[in-house]
Design a protein around this motif. Structure first.
Motif, PDB file in Angstrom:
ATOM      1  N   PHE A 132      36.790  50.351  52.056  1.00 38.82           N
ATOM      2  CA  PHE A 132      36.445  50.117  50.661  1.00 38.82           C
ATOM      3  C   PHE A 132      37.577  49.400  49.942  1.00 38.82           C
ATOM      4  CE2 PHE A 132      35.879  51.574  46.196  1.00 38.82           C
ATOM      5  CZ  PHE A 132      34.706  50.877  45.966  1.00 38.82           C
ATOM      6  N   PHE A 133      38.822  49.770  50.288  1.00 37.99           N
ATOM      7  CA  PHE A 133      39.953  49.050  49.692  1.00 37.99           C
ATOM      8  C   PHE A 133      39.880  47.564  50.005  1.00 37.99           C
ATOM      9  CE2 PHE A 133      43.988  46.934  50.451  1.00 37.99           C
ATOM     10  CZ  PHE A 133      44.499  46.945  49.164  1.00 37.99           C
ATOM     11  N   LEU A 134      39.583  47.242  51.273  1.00 35.99           N
ATOM     12  CA  LEU A 134      39.568  45.827  51.667  1.00 35.99           C
ATOM     13  C   LEU A 134      38.492  45.059  50.907  1.00 35.99           C
ATOM     14  CD1 LEU A 134      40.306  46.189  55.472  1.00 35.99           C
ATOM     15  CD2 LEU A 134      41.807  45.241  53.700  1.00 35.99           C
ATOM     16  N   ILE A 135      37.337  45.713  50.704  1.00 27.75           N
ATOM     17  CA  ILE A 135      36.283  45.060  49.913  1.00 27.75           C
ATOM     18  C   ILE A 135      36.796  44.733  48.510  1.00 27.75           C
ATOM     19  CG2 ILE A 135      34.049  45.459  48.802  1.00 27.75           C
ATOM     20  CD1 ILE A 135      33.235  47.096  51.252  1.00 27.75           C
ATOM     21  N   CYS A 136      37.458  45.724  47.890  1.00 24.31           N
ATOM     22  CA  CYS A 136      37.986  45.519  46.536  1.00 24.31           C
ATOM     23  C   CYS A 136      39.075  44.446  46.523  1.00 24.31           C
ATOM     24  CB  CYS A 136      38.550  46.817  45.968  1.00 24.31           C
ATOM     25  SG  CYS A 136      37.304  48.086  45.769  1.00 24.31           S
ATOM     26  N   TYR A 137      39.925  44.476  47.541  1.00 21.79           N
ATOM     27  CA  TYR A 137      41.051  43.546  47.612  1.00 21.79           C
ATOM     28  C   TYR A 137      40.544  42.108  47.727  1.00 21.79           C
ATOM     29  CZ  TYR A 137      45.481  41.584  49.265  1.00 21.79           C
ATOM     30  OH  TYR A 137      46.616  40.828  49.406  1.00 21.79           O
ATOM     31  N   VAL A 138      39.579  41.910  48.633  1.00 19.06           N
ATOM     32  CA  VAL A 138      39.032  40.557  48.809  1.00 19.06           C
ATOM     33  C   VAL A 138      38.349  40.096  47.519  1.00 19.06           C
ATOM     34  CG1 VAL A 138      37.323  39.186  50.053  1.00 19.06           C
ATOM     35  CG2 VAL A 138      38.799  40.783  51.296  1.00 19.06           C
ATOM     36  N   THR A 139      37.605  41.004  46.876  1.00 18.76           N
ATOM     37  CA  THR A 139      36.965  40.660  45.612  1.00 18.76           C
ATOM     38  C   THR A 139      38.003  40.235  44.584  1.00 18.76           C
ATOM     39  OG1 THR A 139      35.399  42.409  46.122  1.00 18.76           O
ATOM     40  CG2 THR A 139      35.260  41.449  43.941  1.00 18.76           C
ATOM     41  N   LEU A 140      39.120  40.982  44.541  1.00 18.15           N
ATOM     42  CA  LEU A 140      40.195  40.636  43.604  1.00 18.15           C
ATOM     43  C   LEU A 140      40.733  39.236  43.895  1.00 18.15           C
ATOM     44  CD1 LEU A 140      42.325  41.308  41.433  1.00 18.15           C
ATOM     45  CD2 LEU A 140      43.690  42.369  43.218  1.00 18.15           C
ATOM     46  N   LEU A 141      40.961  38.942  45.188  1.00 19.56           N
ATOM     47  CA  LEU A 141      41.494  37.622  45.542  1.00 19.56           C
ATOM     48  C   LEU A 141      40.521  36.516  45.132  1.00 19.56           C
ATOM     49  CD1 LEU A 141      43.216  38.065  49.024  1.00 19.56           C
ATOM     50  CD2 LEU A 141      44.205  38.158  46.736  1.00 19.56           C
ATOM     51  N   VAL A 142      39.224  36.761  45.354  1.00 17.31           N
ATOM     52  CA  VAL A 142      38.220  35.759  44.967  1.00 17.31           C
ATOM     53  C   VAL A 142      38.263  35.538  43.456  1.00 17.31           C
ATOM     54  CG1 VAL A 142      35.749  35.300  44.815  1.00 17.31           C
ATOM     55  CG2 VAL A 142      36.719  36.217  46.929  1.00 17.31           C
ATOM     56  N   ALA A 143      38.366  36.647  42.707  1.00 15.32           N
ATOM     57  CA  ALA A 143      38.404  36.524  41.245  1.00 15.32           C
ATOM     58  C   ALA A 143      39.660  35.781  40.803  1.00 15.32           C
ATOM     59  CB  ALA A 143      38.350  37.900  40.600  1.00 15.32           C
TER      60      ALA A 143
END
Lengths: 307, 324
Positions: B172-183
């Protein structure tokens, strides 16, 4: 729905409006003279309520508590102005919002530290206890009527102060051109501290008076602060007249909305649903009124003449 | 030659990734949750940074979008779980991509409405009006009993994402992290675009922008809606992290916190929200471990930053921002 019930709600609305005026007058004065947005105004309201409750509990007299609330809130206001607010006048609004947000955290946790997490209670003074009979056969608490009267008195006093006294003249001059009155030899820094303490005292008074109706607890100032923002946005930031008008409008609209909307809806939908939808709609009503007013007059109903 | 700020940004990004990986390796699940919280708060603040940092729009109501995203996730998941149709015969879902889309669209739409009214004003009025609208959403959530009202809404099982076991904290962290990078990529793209230039120009000198034939209102409204959408996405992730949504996500303290994150990190800077979220969560954790009264000290620190250390952490590390 009887007429007497409607009258009771109308008076409750007036009482809320008067209390909001005490908050909004200080906020709008501080913004008008110093150009400062003060989120911590709700904390000064809380300080007033706590001072009143603590002193009233220690001395047994509500009236000494009331005086203590004025002194404590004014002192807290002056102290905060000298230490923090003074550095914020020539900053942008973002810095002001943040610094005063930080002050809220400090005030709230500090109060919790001093008084603990449990709410304090403040009794209505015996002389204002009981109820009077209103036309229509309705019992209405004297204390609430006294709040309305006190608010009207303060509004009048503020009017006299600002339009008739030397201090008021300086405040008005400060609103229209702060550099010029500095150049004319008025000690502008002291004037600012006085105005801030005056606004704080009004907030403290409101807190103390309402403290006898509700419990006195940390965080009590925040809902009131936000309502006061709505008031001054509607009335026009910087305008005392706007604050008075906006406060009464918000107070009456909110109270009457909560009373009337569910009943109005009950004519169309089943009562349980009417209560639910009506309650939710009533809690949003004043914000909708604010949006409508801003759609027509973006600077509020009584825009102040200057920036 | 890589600039000093970019180097610091890279270090921050690597740090945010490295800590949960190390925590995973050593079995300290708690730190993964902490890092996830940082990533989500940074995402929410990145949304706000678009409006506040680039556009100069001091929104004190972004909790509304954060909460709307959260409630989108909560409501869809509840209906997905119970099988009751939501509205117009549409059913709920437990698929994150669908939830995210709904969260972004819902938050952007509300952002468009709130922005259309609020952007008619500026300065203090704008601050107070955005605050007031967020309070309106807050009181609505409290007084509307269908989805928990004041008690909030639990999400029984964390929502799904294509074949990944989201219940495992690291995933779940990785999902959030990747989303953050995309944003962050989107933020950087917008900042460098013609649209972003116009937005920043409107902050610096509204009259000039209007003089060259660009209407500031539309630019700002678009930015405000995008900003709301990103913060709404963060809200949906936050709901999934806690598996719980409550009106506190909508409260004005949340709006204040989001602004605080940006100020702590550095206004208008790409990694300002990331640095701010790291500092904030670490303060919260470290001070919270020492004293119950950590908010008191947070207030003092915040006051110190505003009064004496302008420019935030990135301002301190990488020097003053180049743009005004």
């Amino acid at each position: 729905m009887t007429l007497a019930l409607a009258l009771e709600q109308l008076l409750n609305g007036l009482q809320l409006g008067v209390m909001l005026f005490l908050m909004a007058a200080g906020l709008t004065l501080i913004f008008g003279v110093m150009g400062l947005i003060n989120l911590a105004h709700g904390s000064l309201y809380m300080v007033g309520a706590f001072a009143c409750a603590a002193v009233a509990a220690a001395t047994g007299s509500f009236w000494i508590g009331l005086v203590a609330s004025l002194i404590a809130a004014a002192a807290a206001g002056a102290l905060v102005e000298l230490l923090v607010i003074r550095r914020l006048y020539d900053r942008d609004h973002l810095d002001q919002v943040l610094a005063t947000f930080a002050l809220i955290l400090i005030f709230s946790e500090g109060t919790r530290w001093l008084f603990g997490s449990f709410p304090l209670y403040l009794d209505i003074p015996p002389i204002l206890g009981g109820a009077v009979m209103l036309p229509g056969g309705l019992q209405y608490p004297v204390y609430r009527l006294a709040i309305i009267a006190a608010g009207a008195l303060v509004a009048f006093g503020l009017y006299v102060l600002i339009s008739r006294t030397r201090l008021g003249m300086r405040i008005r001059a400060g609103e229209s051109d702060r550099e010029m009155i500095g150049a004319l030899g008025v000690d502008i820094r002291t004037l600012y501290t006085v105005v801030f303490a005056l606004g704080a005292a009004l907030a403290g008074l409101a807190g103390a008076m309402v403290g006898a109706l509700q419990s006195v607890q940390v965080g009590m100032g925040e809902p009131v602060l936000i309502l006061a923002f709505v008031v001054i946005v509607i009335g026009g930031i910087g305008s005392i007249k706007g604050a008075l008008f906006g406060a009464l409008l918000v107070g009456v609209t909110d109270t009457m909305g909560r009373f009337l909307l569910p009943q109005l809806l009950a004519l169309f939908v089943p009562p349980a649903q009417a209560g639910m939808i009506g309650g939710a709609a009533a809690s949003m009503l004043i914000y909708i009124v604010m949006a409508l007013i801003l759609a027509v007059k973006p600077r509020g109903l009584f825009p102040a003449a200057h920036a | 030659m890589i600039s000093r700020e970019n180097l610091i940004n890279l270090i921050l990004a690597a740090l945010l990734l490295a800590v949960p990986l190390a925590a995973y390796a050593s079995g300290e699940q708690f730190y993964i949750t902490l890092a996830t919280r940082i990533a989500i708060l940074a995402l929410a603040a990145t949304g706000l940074n678009l409006a506040l940092g680039l556009g100069g729009l001091v929104s004190f109501g972004h909790a509304a979008f954060f909460g709307i995203g959260g409630y989108a996730a909560g409501i869809l998941a509840t209906h997905g779980f119970s099988g009751d149709p939501l509205l117009l015969g549409l059913s709920g879902t437990n698929q994150m991509p669908v939830i995210w889309l709904v969260a972004v669209l819902a938050a952007s739409f509300v952002g468009l409405v709130i922005g259309a009214i609020s952007l008619r004003t500026s300065g203090v009025y704008f601050i107070m009006i955005t605050l007031a609208f967020a309070q309106m959403v807050y009181y609505f959530a409290i007084s509307w009993p269908a989805y928990g009202g004041e008690d909030g809404l639990s999400i029984l099982v964390r929502n799904q994402f294509a074949g990944i076991n989201t219940m495992r904290p690291l995933n779940f962290f990785l999902i959030c992290y990747v989303t953050l990078l995309v944003a962050l990529g989107l933020f950087s793209l917008i900042r460098g675009s013609r649209f972003g230039s116009a937005l920043q120009a409107a902050r610096q000198n509204e009259v000039r922008v209007a003089t060259v034939g660009i209407a500031p209102f539309r630019i700002r409204l678009t930015a405000f809606a995008i900003s709301a959408g990103i913060t709404g996405l963060a809200g949906a992730l936050f709901a999934d992290l806690n598996r719980f949504v409550s009106p506190s996500m909508l409260s004005w303290h949340m709006s204040g916190e989001l602004i605080v994150l940006i100020i702590l990190g550095g206004v208008g800077r790409l990694f300002g929200p990331v640095a701010g979220a790291m500092l904030y969560v670490i303060f919260e954790y470290a001070l919270g471990g020492v004293t119950e009264r950590w908010q008191f000290f947070l207030g003092l620190i915040l006051l110190g930053v505003v009064l004496f250390a302008r420019g935030g952490l990135l301002g301190l590390l990488a020097g003053r921002a180049k743009h005004g």
